[in-house]
Design a protein around this motif. Structure first.
Motif, PDB file in Angstrom:
ATOM      1  N   VAL A 142      27.569  35.368  51.588  1.00  0.00           N
ATOM      2  CA  VAL A 142      28.169  34.064  51.864  1.00  0.00           C
ATOM      3  C   VAL A 142      27.000  33.121  52.076  1.00  0.00           C
ATOM      4  O   VAL A 142      26.301  33.212  53.093  1.00  0.00           O
ATOM      5  N   GLY A 143      26.755  32.285  51.081  1.00  0.00           N
ATOM      6  CA  GLY A 143      25.607  31.386  51.172  1.00  0.00           C
ATOM      7  C   GLY A 143      24.302  32.169  51.215  1.00  0.00           C
ATOM      8  O   GLY A 143      24.021  32.975  50.334  1.00  0.00           O
ATOM      9  N   GLU A 144      23.552  31.958  52.259  1.00  0.00           N
ATOM     10  CA  GLU A 144      22.248  32.604  52.411  1.00  0.00           C
ATOM     11  C   GLU A 144      22.301  33.841  53.303  1.00  0.00           C
ATOM     12  O   GLU A 144      21.266  34.347  53.726  1.00  0.00           O
ATOM     13  N   GLN A 145      23.509  34.314  53.604  1.00  0.00           N
ATOM     14  CA  GLN A 145      23.674  35.497  54.446  1.00  0.00           C
ATOM     15  C   GLN A 145      24.309  36.615  53.627  1.00  0.00           C
ATOM     16  O   GLN A 145      25.137  36.353  52.753  1.00  0.00           O
ATOM     17  N   GLY A 146      23.939  37.850  53.925  1.00  0.00           N
ATOM     18  CA  GLY A 146      24.510  38.984  53.213  1.00  0.00           C
ATOM     19  C   GLY A 146      24.745  40.154  54.143  1.00  0.00           C
ATOM     20  O   GLY A 146      24.096  40.293  55.184  1.00  0.00           O
ATOM     21  N   VAL A 147      25.713  40.988  53.763  1.00  0.00           N
ATOM     22  CA  VAL A 147      26.024  42.209  54.509  1.00  0.00           C
ATOM     23  C   VAL A 147      26.154  43.347  53.505  1.00  0.00           C
ATOM     24  O   VAL A 147      26.840  43.202  52.483  1.00  0.00           O
ATOM     25  N   VAL A 148      25.493  44.468  53.778  1.00  0.00           N
ATOM     26  CA  VAL A 148      25.591  45.669  52.954  1.00  0.00           C
ATOM     27  C   VAL A 148      26.002  46.820  53.860  1.00  0.00           C
ATOM     28  O   VAL A 148      25.408  47.027  54.918  1.00  0.00           O
ATOM     29  N   ARG A 149      27.034  47.550  53.450  1.00  0.00           N
ATOM     30  CA  ARG A 149      27.453  48.759  54.163  1.00  0.00           C
ATOM     31  C   ARG A 149      27.116  49.943  53.265  1.00  0.00           C
ATOM     32  O   ARG A 149      27.446  49.936  52.085  1.00  0.00           O
ATOM     33  N   ARG A 177      18.662  35.230  53.257  1.00  0.00           N
ATOM     34  CA  ARG A 177      17.770  34.871  52.157  1.00  0.00           C
ATOM     35  C   ARG A 177      16.799  33.807  52.658  1.00  0.00           C
ATOM     36  O   ARG A 177      17.202  32.741  53.110  1.00  0.00           O
ATOM     37  N   GLU A 178      15.520  34.134  52.586  1.00  0.00           N
ATOM     38  CA  GLU A 178      14.474  33.224  53.046  1.00  0.00           C
ATOM     39  C   GLU A 178      13.417  33.112  51.963  1.00  0.00           C
ATOM     40  O   GLU A 178      12.830  34.116  51.568  1.00  0.00           O
ATOM     41  N   GLY A 238      13.838  32.672  48.867  1.00  0.00           N
ATOM     42  CA  GLY A 238      14.246  33.399  47.663  1.00  0.00           C
ATOM     43  C   GLY A 238      14.255  34.904  47.800  1.00  0.00           C
ATOM     44  O   GLY A 238      14.578  35.613  46.850  1.00  0.00           O
ATOM     45  N   ARG A 239      13.914  35.434  48.979  1.00  0.00           N
ATOM     46  CA  ARG A 239      13.876  36.887  49.193  1.00  0.00           C
ATOM     47  C   ARG A 239      14.849  37.264  50.297  1.00  0.00           C
ATOM     48  O   ARG A 239      15.028  36.526  51.260  1.00  0.00           O
ATOM     49  N   TRP A 240      15.457  38.444  50.167  1.00  0.00           N
ATOM     50  CA  TRP A 240      16.365  38.933  51.193  1.00  0.00           C
ATOM     51  C   TRP A 240      15.555  39.606  52.288  1.00  0.00           C
ATOM     52  O   TRP A 240      14.716  40.459  52.019  1.00  0.00           O
ATOM     53  N   VAL A 241      15.823  39.212  53.533  1.00  0.00           N
ATOM     54  CA  VAL A 241      15.108  39.735  54.698  1.00  0.00           C
ATOM     55  C   VAL A 241      16.111  40.454  55.595  1.00  0.00           C
ATOM     56  O   VAL A 241      17.159  39.889  55.941  1.00  0.00           O
ATOM     57  N   TYR A 242      15.786  41.680  55.973  1.00  0.00           N
ATOM     58  CA  TYR A 242      16.642  42.473  56.871  1.00  0.00           C
ATOM     59  C   TYR A 242      16.621  41.843  58.255  1.00  0.00           C
ATOM     60  O   TYR A 242      15.560  41.576  58.812  1.00  0.00           O
ATOM     61  N   LEU A 243      17.801  41.613  58.828  1.00  0.00           N
ATOM     62  CA  LEU A 243      17.905  41.037  60.157  1.00  0.00           C
ATOM     63  C   LEU A 243      18.236  42.085  61.213  1.00  0.00           C
ATOM     64  O   LEU A 243      17.584  42.178  62.241  1.00  0.00           O
ATOM     65  N   ALA A 244      19.284  42.859  60.954  1.00  0.00           N
ATOM     66  CA  ALA A 244      19.742  43.845  61.937  1.00  0.00           C
ATOM     67  C   ALA A 244      20.766  44.756  61.285  1.00  0.00           C
ATOM     68  O   ALA A 244      21.283  44.462  60.205  1.00  0.00           O
ATOM     69  N   GLY A 245      21.055  45.835  61.960  1.00  0.00           N
ATOM     70  CA  GLY A 245      22.062  46.756  61.464  1.00  0.00           C
ATOM     71  C   GLY A 245      22.815  47.383  62.612  1.00  0.00           C
ATOM     72  O   GLY A 245      22.333  47.413  63.740  1.00  0.00           O
ATOM     73  N   ARG A 246      24.007  47.861  62.297  1.00  0.00           N
ATOM     74  CA  ARG A 246      24.770  48.614  63.294  1.00  0.00           C
ATOM     75  C   ARG A 246      25.267  49.885  62.632  1.00  0.00           C
ATOM     76  O   ARG A 246      25.628  49.888  61.451  1.00  0.00           O
ATOM     77  N   PRO A 247      25.294  50.978  63.380  1.00  0.00           N
ATOM     78  CA  PRO A 247      25.722  52.256  62.812  1.00  0.00           C
ATOM     79  C   PRO A 247      27.190  52.224  62.395  1.00  0.00           C
ATOM     80  O   PRO A 247      28.009  51.564  63.032  1.00  0.00           O
ATOM     81  N   LEU A 248      27.482  52.946  61.338  1.00  0.00           N
ATOM     82  CA  LEU A 248      28.862  53.155  60.910  1.00  0.00           C
ATOM     83  C   LEU A 248      29.276  54.569  61.286  1.00  0.00           C
ATOM     84  O   LEU A 248      28.446  55.486  61.252  1.00  0.00           O
TER      85      LEU A 248
END
Length: 85
Positions: free
Chosen positions: A29-36, A63-64, A66-76
């Motif tokens: 969504v815009g400059e934010q992304g989520v991957v599971r 996205r910063e 032009g590159r995707w930067v990992y911000l944080a994650g939570r366990p599934l």
């Protein structure tokens, strides 16, 4: 302590076999992304024997420049397996 972290990471890599990676979903969504995803790994620690050390994560990215930067994650939680009838 970088040296201790490096030693633990090296030991993990020597004792762990990567089996596969399954992307469960990916959205932007815009400059934010989520991957599971679900990563399948097997450990062969000498003190514990073989073990499934697979894990899942929901990772957030931004996205910063032009590159995707990992911000944080939570366990599934582990995927549900069917129970025998």
């Amino acid at each position: 302590d970088l040296a201790a972290w490096t030693a633990r990471l090296r030991q993990f890599c020597e004792e762990t076999t990567f089996v596969g990676l399954r992307v469960l979903s990916a959205e932007t969504v815009g400059e934010q992304g989520v991957v599971r995803f679900w990563a399948s790994l097997h450990s062969r620690r000498p003190d514990a024997g073989p073990a499934d050390v697979s894990f899942g994560e929901e990772s957030r990215f931004s996205r910063e420049g032009g590159r995707w930067v990992y911000l944080a994650g939570r366990p599934l939680p582990p995927p549900k397996t069917p129970t025998p009838a």
